[in-house]
Design an enzyme around this catalytic site. Sequence first.
Site, PDB file in Angstrom:
ATOM      1  N   SER A 148      37.911  70.409  57.573  1.00 62.06           N
ATOM      2  CA  SER A 148      38.412  69.347  57.681  1.00 62.06           C
ATOM      3  C   SER A 148      39.885  70.165  58.178  1.00 62.06           C
ATOM      4  O   SER A 148      40.054  71.871  57.792  1.00 62.06           O
ATOM      5  CB  SER A 148      39.058  69.064  56.087  1.00 62.06           C
ATOM      6  OG  SER A 148      40.373  68.275  55.865  1.00 62.06           O
ATOM      7  N   TYR A 161      40.785  69.492  46.685  1.00 59.49           N
ATOM      8  CA  TYR A 161      40.289  69.034  48.016  1.00 59.49           C
ATOM      9  C   TYR A 161      40.473  70.726  49.106  1.00 59.49           C
ATOM     10  O   TYR A 161      39.737  70.797  49.919  1.00 59.49           O
ATOM     11  CB  TYR A 161      40.600  68.186  49.013  1.00 59.49           C
ATOM     12  CG  TYR A 161      39.376  67.245  49.827  1.00 59.49           C
ATOM     13  CD1 TYR A 161      38.329  66.865  50.581  1.00 59.49           C
ATOM     14  CD2 TYR A 161      40.537  67.854  51.560  1.00 59.49           C
ATOM     15  CE1 TYR A 161      37.533  65.839  51.715  1.00 59.49           C
ATOM     16  CE2 TYR A 161      39.390  67.251  52.854  1.00 59.49           C
ATOM     17  CZ  TYR A 161      38.503  66.737  52.578  1.00 59.49           C
ATOM     18  OH  TYR A 161      37.221  66.669  53.694  1.00 59.49           O
TER      19      TYR A 161
HETATM   20  P1  NAP Z   1      31.520  59.737  53.530  1.00 57.24           P
HETATM   21  O1  NAP Z   1      31.714  58.277  54.674  1.00 57.24           O
HETATM   22  O2  NAP Z   1      31.764  59.138  52.560  1.00 57.24           O
HETATM   23  O3  NAP Z   1      29.561  59.960  53.732  1.00 57.24           O
HETATM   24  C1  NAP Z   1      29.210  61.261  52.918  1.00 57.24           C
HETATM   25  C2  NAP Z   1      27.896  61.251  52.584  1.00 57.24           C
HETATM   26  O4  NAP Z   1      27.517  62.379  51.789  1.00 57.24           O
HETATM   27  C3  NAP Z   1      27.458  60.193  51.745  1.00 57.24           C
HETATM   28  O5  NAP Z   1      26.218  59.315  52.127  1.00 57.24           O
HETATM   29  C4  NAP Z   1      27.698  60.458  50.641  1.00 57.24           C
HETATM   30  O6  NAP Z   1      26.965  59.678  49.358  1.00 57.24           O
HETATM   31  C5  NAP Z   1      26.761  62.156  50.940  1.00 57.24           C
HETATM   32  N1  NAP Z   1      27.328  62.945  49.342  1.00 57.24           N
HETATM   33  C6  NAP Z   1      27.894  62.957  48.540  1.00 57.24           C
HETATM   34  N2  NAP Z   1      28.139  63.786  47.723  1.00 57.24           N
HETATM   35  C7  NAP Z   1      26.554  63.812  47.845  1.00 57.24           C
HETATM   36  C8  NAP Z   1      25.993  65.391  47.061  1.00 57.24           C
HETATM   37  N3  NAP Z   1      26.127  66.162  46.732  1.00 57.24           N
HETATM   38  N4  NAP Z   1      24.700  65.320  47.585  1.00 57.24           N
HETATM   39  C9  NAP Z   1      24.213  64.850  48.565  1.00 57.24           C
HETATM   40  N5  NAP Z   1      24.313  63.356  49.631  1.00 57.24           N
HETATM   41  C10 NAP Z   1      26.257  63.453  48.767  1.00 57.24           C
HETATM   42  O7  NAP Z   1      32.276  61.175  54.692  1.00 57.24           O
HETATM   43  P2  NAP Z   1      32.468  61.522  55.704  1.00 57.24           P
HETATM   44  O8  NAP Z   1      33.999  61.143  56.282  1.00 57.24           O
HETATM   45  O9  NAP Z   1      31.645  61.394  56.506  1.00 57.24           O
HETATM   46  O10 NAP Z   1      32.692  63.019  55.725  1.00 57.24           O
HETATM   47  C11 NAP Z   1      31.697  64.223  55.936  1.00 57.24           C
HETATM   48  C12 NAP Z   1      32.083  65.230  55.885  1.00 57.24           C
HETATM   49  O11 NAP Z   1      33.421  65.622  56.702  1.00 57.24           O
HETATM   50  C13 NAP Z   1      32.600  65.942  54.318  1.00 57.24           C
HETATM   51  O12 NAP Z   1      32.570  67.271  54.540  1.00 57.24           O
HETATM   52  C14 NAP Z   1      34.159  65.365  54.673  1.00 57.24           C
HETATM   53  O13 NAP Z   1      35.189  66.046  53.563  1.00 57.24           O
HETATM   54  C15 NAP Z   1      34.429  66.077  56.157  1.00 57.24           C
HETATM   55  N6  NAP Z   1      35.786  65.406  56.671  1.00 57.24           N
HETATM   56  C16 NAP Z   1      35.901  63.779  57.028  1.00 57.24           C
HETATM   57  C17 NAP Z   1      37.208  63.367  56.955  1.00 57.24           C
HETATM   58  C18 NAP Z   1      37.465  61.756  57.345  1.00 57.24           C
HETATM   59  O14 NAP Z   1      38.436  62.010  57.678  1.00 57.24           O
HETATM   60  N7  NAP Z   1      36.656  61.092  57.312  1.00 57.24           N
HETATM   61  C19 NAP Z   1      37.748  64.715  57.532  1.00 57.24           C
HETATM   62  C20 NAP Z   1      37.857  65.709  57.515  1.00 57.24           C
HETATM   63  C21 NAP Z   1      36.668  66.012  56.996  1.00 57.24           C
HETATM   64  P3  NAP Z   1      27.584  59.077  48.635  1.00 57.24           P
HETATM   65  O15 NAP Z   1      28.942  58.160  48.386  1.00 57.24           O
HETATM   66  O16 NAP Z   1      26.971  57.656  47.661  1.00 57.24           O
HETATM   67  O17 NAP Z   1      28.006  60.375  47.517  1.00 57.24           O
END
Ligand code: NAP
Length: 257
Positions: A148, A161
């Site tokens: 991130s 985080y």
């Molecule tokens: P998201 O929409 O919340 O999707 C994450 C997925 O991972 C959800 O289906 C979630 O299920 C699942 N998950 C959570 N805990 C888990 C576990 N222990 N084992 C397996 N699956 C699990 O998140 P996203 O925004 O796409 O983020 C994806 C990645 O990018 C993350 O690592 C995040 O930190 C990183 N990131 C995101 C952003 C952003 O702005 N969105 C920015 C920088 C980095 P549940 O919800 O049921 O837990």
Amino acid sequence: MSTERLAGRTALVTGASSGIGNAIAAAFGREGANVAVADIRREPKLDDERSVFDRLSAVDAESHFVETDVSDDGSVEAAIESTVDRFGGLDVLVNNAGIYYQNRAHETPTEEYDEILDVNLRGVFLSSKAAVPALKRSDNGKIINLASIYGLVGGENSAAYCASKGGVANLTRQMALDYAEDEININALAPGIIKTAQNVEWRENNEEILEAWHRDTPWPRFGEPDDVADAALFLASDESDFVTGTVLSVDGGWTAR
Ligand code: NAP
């Protein structure tokens, strides 16, 4: 449009039912990969998100759901094993599953700190550890970690985080060194604000945070999951064969300052 950049390859994407992982899985399938979806849930988090399985079948990609908790070593080992059994090997691991809660250090309950570190950092370690033997057997082994911007710079209200994502960035560099001789490329992506369930609450209901995020994003819009998927595709394909140990920002310029 498919250019078949991953034809015949197998990818496992953690957290692929929703958000960025969903978009990465769909892009890999479009480019010819078999895709294992390793998530604790099957359905996407947001009402307007399309099921990853529908997206994969729409491009005639093979998919395989493995209910997985990335913070649990037995669960992760079983996911890798069942993917190798199903598709005959593993070429690309995307460590995408992650969670985000906002808090300053002195306000963060220790259980919350542990939970974030367990999923975001321990999860990357456990999945990578379990996948390395299969990736060594591949001619195209790649690991892509979701770090991130908050793994590269500090971010207000995000103590646990930031600690977890800083760890992911440096674990990426460390592992790139150890597995270069095996020709496994290990890189990370550092997204900025990407429109997913992870931040929808703040984007829609917190004017102050929304303004701050716009101010810190020089590009005139936030990112979409497909912006990150395009970068992941580069890191999964042969086009990045001499790229390892890098953390690629996909942040509309957030960290350019
Ligand atoms: P998201 O929409 O919340 O999707 C994450 C997925 O991972 C959800 O289906 C979630 O299920 C699942 N998950 C959570 N805990 C888990 C576990 N222990 N084992 C397996 N699956 C699990 O998140 P996203 O925004 O796409 O983020 C994806 C990645 O990018 C993350 O690592 C995040 O930190 C990183 N990131 C995101 C952003 C952003 O702005 N969105 C920015 C920088 C980095 P549940 O919800 O049921 O837990």
